[in-house]
Design an enzyme around this catalytic site. Structure first.
Site, short mmCIF file in Angstrom:
data_model
loop_
_atom_site.label_atom_id
_atom_site.label_comp_id
_atom_site.label_asym_id
_atom_site.label_seq_id
_atom_site.Cartn_x
_atom_site.Cartn_y
_atom_site.Cartn_z
N CYS A 120 17.64 11.96 -14.70
CA CYS A 120 17.59 11.08 -15.56
C CYS A 120 16.37 10.75 -16.34
O CYS A 120 16.53 10.81 -17.54
CB CYS A 120 18.21 9.56 -14.92
SG CYS A 120 18.41 8.41 -16.20
N CYS A 121 15.26 10.57 -15.62
CA CYS A 121 14.02 10.58 -16.21
C CYS A 121 13.68 11.80 -17.09
O CYS A 121 12.88 11.46 -18.20
CB CYS A 121 13.00 10.47 -15.13
SG CYS A 121 12.86 8.67 -14.37
N CYS A 180 7.81 8.96 -13.79
CA CYS A 180 8.93 9.32 -14.24
C CYS A 180 8.99 10.89 -14.40
O CYS A 180 9.83 11.39 -14.71
CB CYS A 180 9.25 8.39 -15.47
SG CYS A 180 8.04 8.62 -16.92
#
Lengths: 424, 552
Positions: free
Chosen positions: A130-131, A238
């Site tokens: 997702c990051c 991230c």
């Protein structure tokens, strides 16, 4: 999700550049944040520097510095699509308050979102990915436009950031400027008070580090301020600040060219060679020669750190079959490209022993042998031969893409082995 | 014969494109000769004394007329109008230009041919009996399994950088015409107690500077496990074969130094791990490949006969040809015809573009479009109706290909030698030419009968001198060329390695020395039915030594 081309720097510049970075780091008082930023913007990277800000709990401090040095400095905000509404409001608040002239939002690629996160729930199942699609990927083309960028990272935030310098030379030969590197939590708060900076609306509610809404939680008193990020997961970054594996880029090391090819790109190699000084009990991120491992097996098995294994031609991987899982990487040596013993070793490791981590080819690794290596189980390559590096980057390996004989242990796709074909 | 499907065609095209890219990188200087060498060798391209040499695979020695015509076209267009058939049933061209090689490979691909793995330290072309599928004495046709081995070994990712080259030969007949005991692996068709057919596996044979007779490592491997068994041998060899000395890197040295039992133990341990795995060959696949090799549509020729004795009287040359150049066919009224590439005074194994076209026409019209290349450097029309023999013969006469000397003293195996080869110490073709002149008279050859002379221009033994009944080895001595003579070699199922009989001879003395050996044999043989090799085995070397060097 294409990987960016790696910038290649003539070898002769590397050392000078690295030395320059070291010198820069020595030029400023630890707390002279504005001096660091001014030097970076005016002298080190004039017209070639940008800021990345999360517009989070502490972002006002860095952006205040920017406003003092040059309000037209480009400021990029990663609009991941998952931010709190409070954060989006705060962007506008700070823009107005500080008079920032050049703030841009960066959005994820819609096609990537549709493909990898159609329901918007990827953060639940795979926060790293997702990051990656919401932050790392969108940021990459932007960073390619600049010779360096400014971050608000601080040493106190996490243990890993504890060595952060003012100036870093990253592995893609860019300069990261960290004016707030030496600021402590209390320094940040004091700065905000001294300069009357508006607070992030969520700060008062207990959020000390603010990222995307789904992955940010309230931090308890006494906790690491970033503890609220990706709570419950072994994840601290991230990805946009990774050099390798979350480590801070070292000013000297980073200037070296990457030689480890993995997952379609050259990346920084966390491993280094075993030396006479290396200790079995304390070594980390080293490829231990197989005979050394056997001689000190107990000590190595008690060693908690990530380790690799180096298998040279003529060495018997059967001898360590039971211990293979202990290693996070197995390096198989090709002393010369014509020495084909490593192919057998790789097949034994990957197929017979079902070893699933990194298997890397080291030594004389040339483009014409790479397709064979891959079929034998290699998933990483250490490559120094220049035309081979170019061929990998440009994805033009001289490969015969179909093959007759099965080499795996499981079924291979129909059409790739003769005895699954049908008479026509 | 085997026909490419889309997969095979795409594979060969992919390999051609890959090599074209490598050639271009060599021409641009991106690849050094050191880096290019193993790549070009993997594609059959050698750098010889005068030029590049391109060796083209003829899988298990089988060709169609279309393919041979293409070879003729290549000889004409890219070479000097001839090609050279080799002892590994391949063909090589001696004068191609590097820049033309990609175009040649494209031409070859259009007729389902290639040069993949005709050199380099990889698994080479599998060779077999030139009369496979035709011979009367055959147990099973080895070609389907040879084709399966070709596919399995093509660009095998694990076995492309072996310690040294690796050669597999197989025969489906008890009479070994493929010299399987002188190969890295030899496969001999076998039938087990249950009546199933499979393979005897021989390992560690070879010629070169250290000739060795292969040793039996497994007396029966069924078809379904053959690839797993071969892969087991290959893995043991790849891991443990010597790499410190290229002259000791063949598997024969590994087997010799470690002992058959040790190697057998390692191979069996490996086999136990992979047996029954992904390499297990379904019988359906063997059947599928076998359909490609189905016998042609023979017609009823049972009534046709040729009276060799009668023909010998009215046309002695034709009679000799019938006598020597036919092999018994399994189908009544048919014969396999050997086309000799050994004319008196010629270069053994050479054929011109025109000759290749003629042979292609004959194959198309009289041999169901099939052709073979023999390891003795001749061509074969495997399925000729007896009724067509005269027509075929007449056409061969017109093309200068009608020598009736197959298996005779002038049917010499000979390497290219110092005239072409970068490794050679001595010339070999001129020696062969002089010997054939010496024994040119057909009556003389008939008197001598079966006698295999094999000539190598250096110790690497490409001319198989170790297994010649009479072997000749060219060596360099004090700046000159000297020829050692060996006696008693035999490549057949009664395999033996020839023994050096004494000091070497100058080139011009070799034909006389051979004549003394032949005269000794004729004088000492029991009868005309006792061949040279039989007589030698009975008599030992003493009388021959005495003939050459006088009483010790």
């Amino acid at each position: 999700m294409e990987q960016p081309k790696q910038v290649q720097v003539p070898a002769g510049h590397d050392k000078l550049r690295a030395l320059g970075i070291l010198a820069l780091n020595g030029m400023f008082d630890e707390m002279d944040a504005v001096g660091v930023l001014r030097q970076a913007a005016a002298d080190v990277l004039p017209g070639d520097l940008a800021v990345v800000s999360s517009f989070g709990a502490d972002s006002a401090v860095l952006l205040h510095l920017v406003a003092q040095v040059d309000p037209s400095l480009p400021v990029y905000f990663l609009e991941t699509g998952k931010h709190f509404q409070e954060t989006l409001d705060y962007v506008e608040t700070l823009k107005q308050h500080l008079g920032l002239l050049n703030v841009h939002a960066i959005h994820p690629n819609q096609a990537d979102l549709a493909r990898f996160d159609p329901a918007g729930t990827l953060w639940e199942t795979d926060p790293d990915s997702c990051c990656h699609i919401r932050k790392t990927e969108p940021l990459e083309p932007i960073t390619e436009l600049y010779g360096g960028w400014v971050t608000g990272r601080k040493r106190f935030q996490t243990r890993e950031r504890g060595v952060l310098p003012h100036f870093e030379l990253t592995s893609d030969d860019r300069i990261k400027v960290n004016p707030l590197a030496y600021f402590h939590d209390s320094d940040v708060n004091q700065y905000k008070i001294d300069h009357g900076l508006p607070e992030h609306p969520l700060f008062a509610k207990g959020y000390k580090s603010i990222g995307c809404a789904p992955c940010t939680s309230v931090v308890a008193e006494g906790e690491d301020p970033r503890a609220g990020r990706w709570r419950g997961l072994d994840k601290k970054e991230c990805g946009i600040h990774f050099d390798f594996n979350g480590a801070i880029a070292s000013p000297m090391m980073a200037a070296k060219r990457h030689t480890l090819w993995k997952d379609g790109t050259f990346i920084a190699d966390p491993f280094h060679d075993w030396t006479d000084e290396s200790e079995p009990a304390t070594a980390r991120y080293q490829h231990v020669p197989l005979p050394v491992f056997l001689a000190h097996r107990e000590a190595f098995l008690a060693n908690p750190h990530p380790l690799g294994l180096l298998v040279a031609p003529g060495e018997s991987v059967e001898d360590v079959a039971d211990d293979l899982e202990r290693f996070s990487s197995i390096a198989i040596k090709f002393p010369g490209f014509a020495d084909g013993r490593g192919y057998s070793t790789a097949r034994l490791v990957s197929q017979r022993y079902q070893y699933a981590n990194e298997i890397r080819a080291v030594g004389d690794v040339l483009q014409d042998q790479i397709p064979l290596m891959r079929r034998c189980g290699f998933n990483a390559l250490v490559v120094t031969h220049e035309p081979t590096r170019a061929a990998l980057i440009e994805n033009r390996l001289p490969e015969v893409a179909i093959f007759y004989q099965p080499v795996g242990t499981a079924e291979v796709p129909i059409g790739t082995r003769p005895f699954l074909r049908r008479a026509s | 014969m085997y026909r490419y499907d889309e997969f095979d065609a795409a594979f060969v095209a992919g390999r051609g494109a890959q090599f074209a890219d490598q050639v271009n990188r060599r021409l641009s200087g991106e690849l050094s000769e050191d880096q290019f060498r193993p790549l070009r060798l993997m594609n059959g391209l050698y750098l010889q004394l005068h030029a590049y040499m391109l060796r083209i695979a003829v899988p298990y020695g089988t060709l169609s007329s279309r393919q041979l015509r293409k070879l003729a076209h290549i000889a004409r267009t890219y070479d000097r109008g001839y090609g050279h058939f080799t002892t590994r049933q391949n063909i090589q061209f001696n004068w191609p230009k590097l820049k033309d090689v990609p175009a040649i490979l494209a031409e070859l691909a259009s007729v389902e041919m290639h040069s993949i793995q005709t050199s380099g330290n990889c698994i080479r072309n599998t060779t077999t009996d030139q009369f496979a599928g035709a011979a009367a004495d055959e147990i099973i046709d080895p070609r389907p399994v040879a084709e399966i081995i070709r596919q399995w070994s093509s660009l095998h990712p694990e076995f492309t950088y072996l310690p040294r080259k690796f050669k597999i030969a197989m025969t489906g007949s008890p009479n070994d015409r493929a010299a399987i005991r002188f190969h890295d692996i030899g496969l001999q068709a076998a039938v087990n107690a249950a009546g199933e057919t499979g393979w005897e596996v021989w390992v560690g044979g070879g010629l070169g500077r250290t000739p060795m007779i292969g040793k039996l490592i497994n007396s029966f491997v069924p078809n379904e496990h053959l690839l797993a068994y071969l892969e087991s041998i290959m893995r043991v060899y790849n891991r443990y074969g010597r790499r410190d000395n290229k002259y000791k890197a063949r598997i024969k040295i590994l087997v010799h130094e470690e002992g058959l039992e040790t190697i057998k133990g390692q191979v069996e341990a490996e086999f136990a791990e992979i047996r029954g795995g992904i390499l297990t060959l379904p019988s359906e696949e063997v059947d599928r490949i076998t359909t490609y090799f189905a016998p042609p549509a023979f017609t009823d020729q049972a009534g046709s006969k040729v009276d060799v004795a009668y023909q010998s009287i009215i046309d002695p040359a034709y009679g000799r040809w019938l006598d020597n150049n036919l092999n018994a066919h399994r189908e009544p009224g048919y014969a396999s015809v050997t086309i000799s590439l050994k004319p008196v005074g010629g270069a053994p194994g050479d054929a011109t573009d025109v000759q290749m076209d003629v042979v292609a026409d004959l194959a198309e019209r009289y041999s169901f479009d099939e052709l073979r290349v023999t390891h003795e450097q001749n061509l074969v029309l495997p399925h000729v109706a007896v009724a067509d023999l005269r027509t075929v013969y007449d056409a061969l006469v017109a093309a200068g290909l009608a020598d009736g000397n197959a298996g005779m003293i002038t049917d010499i195996i000979c390497c290219p030698g110092l005239d072409f080869c970068a490794l050679a110490n001595a010339r070999s073709i001129p020696i062969a030419q002089e010997i054939t002149h010496k024994f040119a008279a057909p009556e003389r050859q008939a008197e001598i009968g079966d006698l295999k002379i094999k000539i190598s221009g250096c110790i690497n033994a490409c001319g198989h001198h170790h297994v010649g009944h009479i072997g000749i080895l060219g060596v360099e001595k004090k700046g000159g060329e000297l020829y050692q003579i060996t006696l008693g070699g035999d490549a057949s199922e009664q395999a033996s390695v020839g023994k050096i009989i004494g000091p070497g001879f100058e080139a011009d003395a070799v034909p006389d020395a051979i004549e003394k050996l032949v005269d000794t044999y004729i004088a000492k043989r029991h009868s005309v039915d006792e061949t040279f090799i039989q007589a030698y085995r009975r008599l030992g070397e003493a009388p021959f030594k005495e003939a050459l060097y006088g009483t010790a």
